[in-house]
Design a protein around this motif. Structure first.
Motif, PDB file in Angstrom:
ATOM      1  N   ILE A  33     -25.762  -6.593  23.297  1.00 44.21           N
ATOM      2  CA  ILE A  33     -25.133  -7.915  23.418  1.00 44.21           C
ATOM      3  C   ILE A  33     -24.951  -8.501  22.016  1.00 44.21           C
ATOM      4  N   LEU A  34     -25.828  -8.056  21.101  1.00 42.13           N
ATOM      5  CA  LEU A  34     -25.771  -8.542  19.710  1.00 42.13           C
ATOM      6  C   LEU A  34     -25.979  -7.357  18.767  1.00 42.13           C
ATOM      7  N   SER A  35     -25.103  -7.252  17.773  1.00 44.06           N
ATOM      8  CA  SER A  35     -25.259  -6.183  16.773  1.00 44.06           C
ATOM      9  C   SER A  35     -25.329  -6.788  15.379  1.00 44.06           C
ATOM     10  N   VAL A  36     -26.411  -6.525  14.703  1.00 46.46           N
ATOM     11  CA  VAL A  36     -26.602  -6.991  13.331  1.00 46.46           C
ATOM     12  C   VAL A  36     -26.406  -5.774  12.424  1.00 46.46           C
ATOM     13  N   ARG A  37     -25.513  -5.903  11.429  1.00 48.47           N
ATOM     14  CA  ARG A  37     -25.225  -4.764  10.559  1.00 48.47           C
ATOM     15  C   ARG A  37     -25.343  -5.138   9.080  1.00 48.47           C
ATOM     16  N   ASP A  38     -26.213  -4.409   8.388  1.00 49.07           N
ATOM     17  CA  ASP A  38     -26.315  -4.540   6.917  1.00 49.07           C
ATOM     18  C   ASP A  38     -26.498  -5.978   6.449  1.00 49.07           C
ATOM     19  N   LEU A  39     -27.230  -6.751   7.226  1.00 49.38           N
ATOM     20  CA  LEU A  39     -27.399  -8.167   6.910  1.00 49.38           C
ATOM     21  C   LEU A  39     -28.214  -8.324   5.629  1.00 49.38           C
ATOM     22  N   THR A  40     -27.627  -9.016   4.662  1.00 49.25           N
ATOM     23  CA  THR A  40     -28.279  -9.199   3.364  1.00 49.25           C
ATOM     24  C   THR A  40     -28.153 -10.655   2.964  1.00 49.25           C
ATOM     25  N   ILE A  41     -29.260 -11.253   2.545  1.00 48.19           N
ATOM     26  CA  ILE A  41     -29.184 -12.623   2.036  1.00 48.19           C
ATOM     27  C   ILE A  41     -30.195 -12.788   0.912  1.00 48.19           C
ATOM     28  N   ALA A  56     -34.220 -11.894   0.868  1.00 50.05           N
ATOM     29  CA  ALA A  56     -34.938 -12.175   2.123  1.00 50.05           C
ATOM     30  C   ALA A  56     -34.581 -11.163   3.203  1.00 50.05           C
ATOM     31  N   LEU A  57     -33.335 -10.700   3.216  1.00 46.25           N
ATOM     32  CA  LEU A  57     -32.926  -9.617   4.116  1.00 46.25           C
ATOM     33  C   LEU A  57     -32.132  -8.622   3.284  1.00 46.25           C
ATOM     34  N   ASP A  58     -32.452  -7.345   3.469  1.00 46.81           N
ATOM     35  CA  ASP A  58     -31.870  -6.313   2.623  1.00 46.81           C
ATOM     36  C   ASP A  58     -31.245  -5.236   3.507  1.00 46.81           C
ATOM     37  N   ALA A  59     -29.951  -5.354   3.773  1.00 42.14           N
ATOM     38  CA  ALA A  59     -29.213  -4.385   4.608  1.00 42.14           C
ATOM     39  C   ALA A  59     -29.914  -4.145   5.944  1.00 42.14           C
ATOM     40  N   PHE A  60     -30.282  -5.248   6.600  1.00 46.95           N
ATOM     41  CA  PHE A  60     -31.000  -5.134   7.875  1.00 46.95           C
ATOM     42  C   PHE A  60     -30.010  -4.959   9.032  1.00 46.95           C
ATOM     43  N   SER A  61     -30.278  -3.969   9.879  1.00 46.76           N
ATOM     44  CA  SER A  61     -29.440  -3.730  11.064  1.00 46.76           C
ATOM     45  C   SER A  61     -30.304  -3.625  12.302  1.00 46.76           C
ATOM     46  N   MET A  62     -29.799  -4.156  13.422  1.00 46.59           N
ATOM     47  CA  MET A  62     -30.460  -3.934  14.712  1.00 46.59           C
ATOM     48  C   MET A  62     -29.452  -4.184  15.829  1.00 46.59           C
ATOM     49  N   PRO A  93     -24.936 -15.295   5.395  1.00 45.25           N
ATOM     50  CA  PRO A  93     -25.479 -14.135   4.661  1.00 45.25           C
ATOM     51  C   PRO A  93     -24.629 -13.799   3.447  1.00 45.25           C
ATOM     52  N   THR A  94     -25.256 -13.166   2.478  1.00 48.52           N
ATOM     53  CA  THR A  94     -24.541 -12.705   1.286  1.00 48.52           C
ATOM     54  C   THR A  94     -23.594 -11.560   1.682  1.00 48.52           C
ATOM     55  N   ARG A  95     -24.042 -10.757   2.634  1.00 51.86           N
ATOM     56  CA  ARG A  95     -23.270  -9.582   3.069  1.00 51.86           C
ATOM     57  C   ARG A  95     -23.691  -9.223   4.488  1.00 51.86           C
ATOM     58  N   GLY A  96     -22.837  -8.480   5.181  1.00 53.73           N
ATOM     59  CA  GLY A  96     -23.204  -7.956   6.491  1.00 53.73           C
ATOM     60  C   GLY A  96     -22.541  -8.702   7.631  1.00 53.73           C
ATOM     61  N   SER A  97     -22.749  -8.219   8.842  1.00 54.17           N
ATOM     62  CA  SER A  97     -22.098  -8.833   9.994  1.00 54.17           C
ATOM     63  C   SER A  97     -23.064  -9.004  11.156  1.00 54.17           C
ATOM     64  N   VAL A  98     -22.724  -9.993  12.006  1.00 54.58           N
ATOM     65  CA  VAL A  98     -23.455 -10.228  13.257  1.00 54.58           C
ATOM     66  C   VAL A  98     -22.397 -10.360  14.341  1.00 54.58           C
ATOM     67  N   ARG A  99     -22.361  -9.410  15.255  1.00 55.04           N
ATOM     68  CA  ARG A  99     -21.365  -9.468  16.332  1.00 55.04           C
ATOM     69  C   ARG A  99     -22.052  -9.779  17.652  1.00 55.04           C
ATOM     70  N   PHE A 100     -21.491 -10.767  18.349  1.00 51.54           N
ATOM     71  CA  PHE A 100     -22.043 -11.209  19.636  1.00 51.54           C
ATOM     72  C   PHE A 100     -20.912 -11.148  20.655  1.00 51.54           C
ATOM     73  N   GLY A 101     -21.047 -10.241  21.622  1.00 52.45           N
ATOM     74  CA  GLY A 101     -19.986 -10.080  22.621  1.00 52.45           C
ATOM     75  C   GLY A 101     -18.626  -9.882  21.974  1.00 52.45           C
ATOM     76  N   GLY A 102     -18.564  -9.136  20.872  1.00 48.38           N
ATOM     77  CA  GLY A 102     -17.276  -8.832  20.241  1.00 48.38           C
ATOM     78  C   GLY A 102     -16.818  -9.868  19.223  1.00 48.38           C
TER      79      GLY A 102
END
Ligand code: ATP
Length: 255
Positions: free
Chosen positions: A4-12, A19-25, A56-65
């Motif tokens: 339902i939620l995709s976190v990709r390469d989240l960096t801040i 605080a977050l370094d290319a975090f994905s889940m 975030p400095t980089r990365g994506s968070v997708r929720f239901g597209g």
């Protein structure tokens, strides 16, 4: 299962702190997903990025597209994502029911003028909000506290009021930041029971940040572990409890 939620390469970054370094889940739809890790690992920062509080400095968070990182905070809430905060953030001078209704007022589809004149549309919307608030209070077993002032209630009840407020918008995904913090063992068991019932009855997906490992291990179906902003491990509670890197990060103590 579909995420339902995709976190990709989240960096801040905050100055020199990553605080977050290319975090994905990926959060499977219908799961109770635990996000755990030692103090300062980046868990709340992750929630803040998902809910639009931080960019975030980089990365994506997708929720239901939909990509969330470019939306304003209220836009994220309108899509059906709701959250609670680590420190209870209620209006202490207001009764429980009014605190819960505040959660829905932000979504009133009426103009400022209509609100000022209390138009029929506004009154109908307010009745609908009161009804939703009473349903959320019942779901959290809080009906008996509806007219009590928040400040006079124990912290365990205040946490549940916050959850009721987050539920009043009928979210698809609920982010809970340390819901068991400061609760007695009995209150933690009660919270767990309430959350499992909500999950079952409302088919609600939840992501829980929590330090109480007993609660996490008994409540969550999946876990991701953060340490210094990076993902250390992801898996079932059993996999995580036996993961050498995770045990090491927690200094072998709490799992
Ligand atoms: N607004 C901010 N400005 C500067 N640094 C920040 C900010 N928010 C978070 N940080 C830093 O980012 C890192 C991660 O913090 P975060 O609060 O996300 O950790 P956490 O895993 O939720 O910790 P805890 O379990 O103690 O709540 C920490 O070093 C923190 O000091």
């Amino acid at each position: 299962m579909n995420p339902i939620l995709s976190v990709r390469d989240l960096t801040i970054r905050f100055g020199g702190v990553v605080a977050l370094d290319a975090f994905s889940m990926d959060i499977p739809e219908g799961s109770i997903f635990g996000l755990i890790g030692p103090n300062g690992a980046g868990k709340t920062t992750c929630f803040n990025c998902i809910s639009g509080l931080y960019r975030p400095t980089r990365g994506s968070v997708r929720f239901g597209g939909t990509e969330l990182t470019r939306l304003p905070r209220h836009g994220v809430a309108r899509l059906g994502l709701s959250r609670t905060f680590q420190n209870v953030a209620l209006y202490p001078s207001l009764p429980v029911r009014e605190n819960v209704m505040v959660g829905a007022h932000a979504r009133l589809p009426v103009s400022m003028l209509g609100a000022a004149l209390r138009s029929p549309a506004v009154r109908a919307a307010e009745e609908e909000i009161a009804h939703s608030a009473d349903a959320a209070l019942a779901a959290l077993r809080l009906s008996a506290y509806a007219d009590r002032g928040v400040a006079e209630l124990p912290v365990g009840i205040q946490h549940r009021v916050e959850i009721a407020r987050a539920l009043v918008t009928r979210p698809k995904l609920l982010l809970l930041d340390e819901p068991a913090a400061g609760l007695t063992a009995g209150e933690v068991d009660e919270l767990r029971e309430v959350l499992l019932r909500l999950h079952e009855e409302m088919k609600l997906t939840m992501v829980v940040v929590e330090h109480n490992m007993r609660f996490v291990m008994k409540t969550c179906s999946d876990l991701a572990v953060l340490s210094f902003g990076r993902k250390l491990a992801q898996g079932s509670p059993e996999d995580i409890a036996n993961d050498a890197a995770v045990i090491d990060a927690y200094l072998g103590g709490v799992l």
